[in-house]
Write a protein that holds these residues in place. Structure first.
Motif, PDB file in Angstrom:
ATOM      1  N   GLY A  49      38.224  33.451  44.401  1.00 59.21           N
ATOM      2  CA  GLY A  49      38.678  32.082  44.166  1.00 59.21           C
ATOM      3  C   GLY A  49      37.960  31.415  43.011  1.00 59.21           C
ATOM      4  O   GLY A  49      36.756  31.559  42.848  1.00 59.21           O
ATOM      5  N   GLY A  50      38.739  30.712  42.176  1.00 60.13           N
ATOM      6  CA  GLY A  50      38.163  29.940  41.099  1.00 60.13           C
ATOM      7  C   GLY A  50      38.087  30.644  39.762  1.00 60.13           C
ATOM      8  O   GLY A  50      37.741  30.031  38.756  1.00 60.13           O
ATOM      9  N   ILE A  51      38.410  31.910  39.708  1.00 65.33           N
ATOM     10  CA  ILE A  51      38.338  32.656  38.444  1.00 65.33           C
ATOM     11  C   ILE A  51      39.662  32.498  37.689  1.00 65.33           C
ATOM     12  O   ILE A  51      40.733  32.510  38.287  1.00 65.33           O
ATOM     13  N   SER A  52      39.581  32.329  36.379  1.00 63.58           N
ATOM     14  CA  SER A  52      40.797  32.227  35.563  1.00 63.58           C
ATOM     15  C   SER A  52      41.339  33.625  35.271  1.00 63.58           C
ATOM     16  O   SER A  52      40.613  34.622  35.348  1.00 63.58           O
ATOM     17  N   ASP A  53      42.607  33.671  34.898  1.00 60.00           N
ATOM     18  CA  ASP A  53      43.227  34.951  34.549  1.00 60.00           C
ATOM     19  C   ASP A  53      42.500  35.616  33.381  1.00 60.00           C
ATOM     20  O   ASP A  53      42.260  36.824  33.396  1.00 60.00           O
ATOM     21  N   ALA A  54      42.148  34.828  32.357  1.00 62.24           N
ATOM     22  CA  ALA A  54      41.496  35.391  31.167  1.00 62.24           C
ATOM     23  C   ALA A  54      40.134  35.986  31.513  1.00 62.24           C
ATOM     24  O   ALA A  54      39.796  37.087  31.065  1.00 62.24           O
ATOM     25  N   VAL A  55      39.361  35.264  32.324  1.00 64.18           N
ATOM     26  CA  VAL A  55      38.033  35.760  32.698  1.00 64.18           C
ATOM     27  C   VAL A  55      38.163  36.996  33.587  1.00 64.18           C
ATOM     28  O   VAL A  55      37.439  37.976  33.401  1.00 64.18           O
ATOM     29  N   LEU A  56      39.091  36.967  34.531  1.00 63.42           N
ATOM     30  CA  LEU A  56      39.286  38.124  35.403  1.00 63.42           C
ATOM     31  C   LEU A  56      39.669  39.343  34.573  1.00 63.42           C
ATOM     32  O   LEU A  56      39.124  40.439  34.778  1.00 63.42           O
ATOM     33  N   SER A  57      40.560  39.157  33.621  1.00 61.81           N
ATOM     34  CA  SER A  57      40.962  40.267  32.753  1.00 61.81           C
ATOM     35  C   SER A  57      39.764  40.812  31.982  1.00 61.81           C
ATOM     36  O   SER A  57      39.562  42.038  31.912  1.00 61.81           O
ATOM     37  N   ASP A  58      38.954  39.909  31.414  1.00 55.97           N
ATOM     38  CA  ASP A  58      37.755  40.339  30.671  1.00 55.97           C
ATOM     39  C   ASP A  58      36.789  41.089  31.573  1.00 55.97           C
ATOM     40  O   ASP A  58      36.251  42.132  31.193  1.00 55.97           O
ATOM     41  N   ARG A  59      36.547  40.564  32.768  1.00 59.40           N
ATOM     42  CA  ARG A  59      35.583  41.189  33.681  1.00 59.40           C
ATOM     43  C   ARG A  59      36.080  42.550  34.152  1.00 59.40           C
ATOM     44  O   ARG A  59      35.301  43.497  34.264  1.00 59.40           O
ATOM     45  N   LEU A  60      37.373  42.674  34.421  1.00 53.16           N
ATOM     46  CA  LEU A  60      37.917  43.966  34.838  1.00 53.16           C
ATOM     47  C   LEU A  60      37.772  44.996  33.724  1.00 53.16           C
ATOM     48  O   LEU A  60      37.456  46.158  33.980  1.00 53.16           O
ATOM     49  N   THR A  61      37.973  44.568  32.485  1.00 53.47           N
ATOM     50  CA  THR A  61      37.786  45.465  31.343  1.00 53.47           C
ATOM     51  C   THR A  61      36.331  45.919  31.257  1.00 53.47           C
ATOM     52  O   THR A  61      36.044  47.103  31.074  1.00 53.47           O
ATOM     53  N   GLU A  62      35.393  44.980  31.411  1.00 51.76           N
ATOM     54  CA  GLU A  62      33.963  45.312  31.371  1.00 51.76           C
ATOM     55  C   GLU A  62      33.584  46.261  32.502  1.00 51.76           C
ATOM     56  O   GLU A  62      32.840  47.222  32.292  1.00 51.76           O
ATOM     57  N   LEU A  63      34.083  45.985  33.696  1.00 52.20           N
ATOM     58  CA  LEU A  63      33.757  46.835  34.847  1.00 52.20           C
ATOM     59  C   LEU A  63      34.363  48.227  34.692  1.00 52.20           C
ATOM     60  O   LEU A  63      33.761  49.217  35.124  1.00 52.20           O
ATOM     61  N   ALA A  64      35.526  48.314  34.071  1.00 48.01           N
ATOM     62  CA  ALA A  64      36.134  49.621  33.797  1.00 48.01           C
ATOM     63  C   ALA A  64      35.322  50.378  32.748  1.00 48.01           C
ATOM     64  O   ALA A  64      35.088  51.581  32.883  1.00 48.01           O
TER      65      ALA A  64
END
Length: 112
Positions: A49-64
């Protein structure tokens, strides 16, 4: 506590590396939400909750890139994308659980 004998001591390189990934806001929460299994982007956004689409996309890329999460594309139809923990990501789960237990025992008063 005195710091005699600790002059010049530096953070362990492995600890520094771990926190370069895990210390970023949202990364630990994304990994924790994925403990339940593969999820779509929308499911992840709801779970964190509270995460933006752009940040979630960036974080998923980093975690990958850190090989903690894998992105899977199912050709469909319809095409679907899901995210799940790698073996390395799963190996972090007990540490995240312990970290949460530690925070509940020691940081609750500070959060009030």
């Amino acid at each position: 506590m005195g710091d005699k004998g600790h002059e010049g001591r530096q953070c362990d390189a492995a600890v520094s590396l771990a926190f370069s990934v895990l210390g970023k806001r949202w990364n630990g929460m994304i990994l924790d939400v994925l403990r339940g299994g593969a999820m779509s982007f929308v499911e992840l956004r709801r779970g964190v909750g509270g995460i933006s689409d752009a940040v979630l996309s960036d974080r998923l890329t980093e975690l990958a890139e850190a090989q903690l999460v894998v992105r899977r594309v199912s050709p469909g139809p319809p095409v679907s994308v899901s995210y799940e923990l790698t073996d390395a990501g799963c190996a972090l789960l007990p540490l995240l659980t312990r970290l949460g237990e530690w925070a509940a025992a020691h940081l609750v008063a500070a959060a009030r």
